[in-house]
Design a protein around this motif. Structure first.
Motif, PDB file in Angstrom:
ATOM      1  N   MET A  29       0.827  -1.205   0.000  1.00 33.55           N
ATOM      2  CA  MET A  29       0.000   0.000   0.000  1.00 33.55           C
ATOM      3  C   MET A  29       0.865   1.260   0.000  1.00 33.55           C
ATOM      4  N   LEU A  30       0.271   2.350  -0.403  1.00 35.39           N
ATOM      5  CA  LEU A  30       1.018   3.586  -0.511  1.00 35.39           C
ATOM      6  C   LEU A  30       1.483   4.084   0.848  1.00 35.39           C
ATOM      7  N   ALA A  31       2.659   4.687   0.821  1.00 38.45           N
ATOM      8  CA  ALA A  31       3.192   5.247   2.067  1.00 38.45           C
ATOM      9  C   ALA A  31       2.324   6.385   2.574  1.00 38.45           C
ATOM     10  N   VAL A  32       1.665   7.102   1.628  1.00 37.33           N
ATOM     11  CA  VAL A  32       0.840   8.248   2.037  1.00 37.33           C
ATOM     12  C   VAL A  32      -0.482   7.807   2.648  1.00 37.33           C
ATOM     13  N   ARG A  33      -0.784   6.499   2.581  1.00 36.82           N
ATOM     14  CA  ARG A  33      -2.080   6.010   2.992  1.00 36.82           C
ATOM     15  C   ARG A  33      -2.400   6.347   4.444  1.00 36.82           C
ATOM     16  N   LYS A  34      -1.381   6.292   5.291  1.00 35.79           N
ATOM     17  CA  LYS A  34      -1.594   6.483   6.726  1.00 35.79           C
ATOM     18  C   LYS A  34      -2.193   7.846   7.015  1.00 35.79           C
ATOM     19  N   GLY A  35      -1.861   8.831   6.191  1.00 36.01           N
ATOM     20  CA  GLY A  35      -2.376  10.175   6.431  1.00 36.01           C
ATOM     21  C   GLY A  35      -3.605  10.516   5.637  1.00 36.01           C
ATOM     22  N   ARG A  36      -4.090   9.569   4.822  1.00 28.44           N
ATOM     23  CA  ARG A  36      -5.179   9.927   3.921  1.00 28.44           C
ATOM     24  C   ARG A  36      -6.493  10.149   4.637  1.00 28.44           C
ATOM     25  N   LYS A  37      -6.689   9.496   5.754  1.00 30.81           N
ATOM     26  CA  LYS A  37      -7.959   9.658   6.459  1.00 30.81           C
ATOM     27  C   LYS A  37      -8.233  11.116   6.757  1.00 30.81           C
ATOM     28  N   LEU A  38      -7.204  11.846   7.131  1.00 29.68           N
ATOM     29  CA  LEU A  38      -7.382  13.273   7.391  1.00 29.68           C
ATOM     30  C   LEU A  38      -7.737  14.001   6.111  1.00 29.68           C
ATOM     31  N   LEU A  39      -7.140  13.573   4.995  1.00 26.78           N
ATOM     32  CA  LEU A  39      -7.392  14.265   3.737  1.00 26.78           C
ATOM     33  C   LEU A  39      -8.814  14.069   3.269  1.00 26.78           C
ATOM     34  N   VAL A  40      -9.366  12.880   3.461  1.00 26.19           N
ATOM     35  CA  VAL A  40     -10.698  12.632   2.941  1.00 26.19           C
ATOM     36  C   VAL A  40     -11.788  13.046   3.919  1.00 26.19           C
ATOM     37  N   THR A  41     -11.424  13.383   5.154  1.00 27.44           N
ATOM     38  CA  THR A  41     -12.461  13.743   6.116  1.00 27.44           C
ATOM     39  C   THR A  41     -12.427  15.191   6.556  1.00 27.44           C
TER      40      THR A  41
ATOM     41  N   ILE B 261      -4.300  24.976   3.357  1.00 24.02           N
ATOM     42  CA  ILE B 261      -2.878  24.884   3.661  1.00 24.02           C
ATOM     43  C   ILE B 261      -2.094  24.530   2.419  1.00 24.02           C
ATOM     44  N   GLY B 262      -2.635  23.546   1.636  1.00 23.44           N
ATOM     45  CA  GLY B 262      -1.947  23.132   0.414  1.00 23.44           C
ATOM     46  C   GLY B 262      -1.823  24.273  -0.563  1.00 23.44           C
TER      47      GLY B 262
ATOM     48  N   ARG C  36     -15.703  10.704  -1.413  1.00 27.49           N
ATOM     49  CA  ARG C  36     -14.706  11.762  -1.588  1.00 27.49           C
ATOM     50  C   ARG C  36     -15.026  12.578  -2.822  1.00 27.49           C
ATOM     51  N   THR C  37     -15.440  11.896  -3.872  1.00 24.01           N
ATOM     52  CA  THR C  37     -15.811  12.562  -5.123  1.00 24.01           C
ATOM     53  C   THR C  37     -16.994  11.834  -5.741  1.00 24.01           C
ATOM     54  N   THR C  38     -17.893  12.579  -6.354  1.00 25.02           N
ATOM     55  CA  THR C  38     -19.051  12.008  -7.041  1.00 25.02           C
ATOM     56  C   THR C  38     -19.013  12.415  -8.507  1.00 25.02           C
TER      57      THR C  38
ATOM     58  N   ALA D 196      -3.793  15.968  -8.695  1.00 23.96           N
ATOM     59  CA  ALA D 196      -4.947  16.812  -8.982  1.00 23.96           C
ATOM     60  C   ALA D 196      -5.228  16.819 -10.478  1.00 23.96           C
ATOM     61  N   MET D 197      -6.326  17.443 -10.874  1.00 24.04           N
ATOM     62  CA  MET D 197      -6.675  17.551 -12.283  1.00 24.04           C
ATOM     63  C   MET D 197      -5.852  18.686 -12.893  1.00 24.04           C
ATOM     64  N   SER D 198      -5.092  18.345 -13.908  1.00 27.21           N
ATOM     65  CA  SER D 198      -4.077  19.269 -14.405  1.00 27.21           C
ATOM     66  C   SER D 198      -4.648  20.530 -15.043  1.00 27.21           C
ATOM     67  N   ASP D 199      -5.890  20.496 -15.500  1.00 25.92           N
ATOM     68  CA  ASP D 199      -6.469  21.687 -16.130  1.00 25.92           C
ATOM     69  C   ASP D 199      -7.118  22.630 -15.126  1.00 25.92           C
ATOM     70  N   LEU D 200      -7.064  22.281 -13.849  1.00 30.42           N
ATOM     71  CA  LEU D 200      -7.598  23.145 -12.811  1.00 30.42           C
ATOM     72  C   LEU D 200      -6.456  23.737 -11.990  1.00 30.42           C
ATOM     73  N   VAL D 201      -6.655  24.945 -11.498  1.00 33.70           N
ATOM     74  CA  VAL D 201      -5.680  25.570 -10.609  1.00 33.70           C
ATOM     75  C   VAL D 201      -5.743  24.908  -9.230  1.00 33.70           C
ATOM     76  N   GLU D 202      -6.922  24.456  -8.827  1.00 30.57           N
ATOM     77  CA  GLU D 202      -7.103  23.775  -7.545  1.00 30.57           C
ATOM     78  C   GLU D 202      -6.128  22.617  -7.400  1.00 30.57           C
ATOM     79  N   VAL D 203      -5.656  22.376  -6.187  1.00 32.31           N
ATOM     80  CA  VAL D 203      -4.620  21.361  -5.955  1.00 32.31           C
ATOM     81  C   VAL D 203      -5.192  20.012  -5.534  1.00 32.31           C
ATOM     82  N   GLU D 204      -6.507  19.863  -5.554  1.00 29.70           N
ATOM     83  CA  GLU D 204      -7.117  18.574  -5.280  1.00 29.70           C
ATOM     84  C   GLU D 204      -8.243  18.304  -6.272  1.00 29.70           C
ATOM     85  N   VAL D 205      -8.584  17.039  -6.427  1.00 22.85           N
ATOM     86  CA  VAL D 205      -9.703  16.644  -7.282  1.00 22.85           C
ATOM     87  C   VAL D 205     -10.994  17.221  -6.702  1.00 22.85           C
TER      88      VAL D 205
END
Length: 347
Positions: free
Chosen positions: A1-13, A20-21, A151-153, A312-321
């Motif tokens: 599993m991804l190393a970033v997985r441990k911190g993802r719960k905070l990202l999705v909740t 901050i990003g 997280r996304t619909t 993130a989606m490259s055509d958006l300025v936003e840094v997350e999906v």
């Protein structure tokens, strides 16, 4: 599993890290960061293969041309992404079985789940469980009853389908206030059918038209033929018909041929390749169709990859999906059919 997985719960909740990003991104550019290097929001960074992510996909049984296309497009998307291990559960219309499939994905500790629920409300609790376990869920087509379950619909635009069909008919018949407009809906018990009919009625109202005759079918060829036969028998004169679904449209066109009726034009729905070929040939009452994208689950797989890799989606300025994506419902006619045929589904 991804190393970033441990911190993802905070990202999705929580949404706090979004700000901050964005702040960190802004500060790095202001302090002389090398903007020429690919980032997770750039085209190059977005497309670059990362650490392999495991994505679970569950959808309904492919008992309908559109659903078959949904499943095959999702599988193809997974195969075409070198850093995705797509695990596909057997398609089912049993909500309890689908719940158990998601439970298995949670137990397997996958990196993300793409879920087209057979029943959005019934799958809400288990999707929320996955989110609480730190596994981002991408909800496709049929919405959960809680926004916290995804997280996304990714959605097609059902109301927009009706609007598009109604606007097209208005363009053709707007100068004929007594024009007779008919509607052949899908399954009336489904919210998507209600949304399509509401959009259609609202669009017709803008040019002074309304639905004079309406019947409902069931998204099948046999159902379309039976509903259309009923409609044609009840309405001796029709100027335009909107049929919600191109799969059931096979039956609708069969009934029209049997009745030897051709005084009207018809607009289809969903955007099947079969319908588009008829439109292109110009030898049928079918004059246009409104697209309801069968790419939704494939889009979901690609978005799940981005989310799991913190991209993130490259055509958006936003840094997350984005949290919610609604796809367009364009009208396909003989003028633009070649643009849409390559991504159309076989019905």
């Amino acid at each position: 599993m991804l190393a970033v997985r441990k911190g993802r719960k905070l990202l999705v909740t929580t949404g706090a890290l979004l700000a901050i990003g964005a702040l960190v991104t802004g500060c790095s550019s202001e302090t002389g960061g090398d903007s020429s290097q690919p980032t997770n929001a750039s085209v190059d960074g977005n497309a670059a293969e990362g650490e392999t992510v495991v994505i679970g996909f569950s959808g309904p049984a492919a008992d309908h041309g559109w659903l078959g296309a949904i499943n095959s497009a999702a599988i193809a998307a997974g195969e075409n992404l070198g850093d995705v291990d797509l695990r596909v559960a057997e398609g089912t219309n049993d909500a309890n079985l689908q719940i158990s499939q998601v439970e298995q994905f949670i137990n397997d500790d996958v990196d993300a789940i793409v879920l087209l629920p057979t029943d959005g409300a019934a799958l809400t609790a288990v999707a929320t469980k996955a989110m609480n376990a730190g596994i981002p869920v991408v909800n496709v087509d049929r919405e959960f009853s809680s926004p916290a379950a995804a997280r996304t619909t990714v959605l097609g635009d059902n109301y927009g389908m009706g609007q598009s069909a109604g606007n097209y008919i208005c363009e053709r018949l707007g100068d004929t206030p007594d024009a007779v407009v008919a509607e052949i809906a899908g399954v009336d018990s489904l919210p998507l059918t209600t949304e399509r009919s509401e959009g259609f009625a609202d669009a017709l109202e803008t040019c002074g038209l309304d639905v004079d005759n309406r019947v409902a079918a069931d998204f099948t060829v046999a159902g379309g033929e039976a509903a259309a036969s009923q409609l044609l028998a009840a309405a001796p004169e029709i100027d335009a018909i909107w049929n919600h679904d191109d799969d059931q449209g096979h039956g609708v066109l069969s009934a029209i041929d049997t009745a030897e009726r051709d005084e009207f034009f018809m607009v289809g729905g969903a955007g099947s390749a079969n319908a588009m070929e008829l439109i292109k040939a110009g030898e049928s009452v079918l004059e246009a169709t409104v697209v309801y994208p069968s790419t939704q689950a494939a889009d979901g797989v690609r978005l799940a990859r981005l989310i799991a890799q913190d991209k993130a989606m490259s055509d958006l300025v936003e840094v997350e999906v984005p949290k919610r994506i609604v796809l367009n419902a364009p009208v396909v006619t003989s003028d633009n059919v070649d643009q849409y045929l390559p991504t159309a589904f076989a019905s």
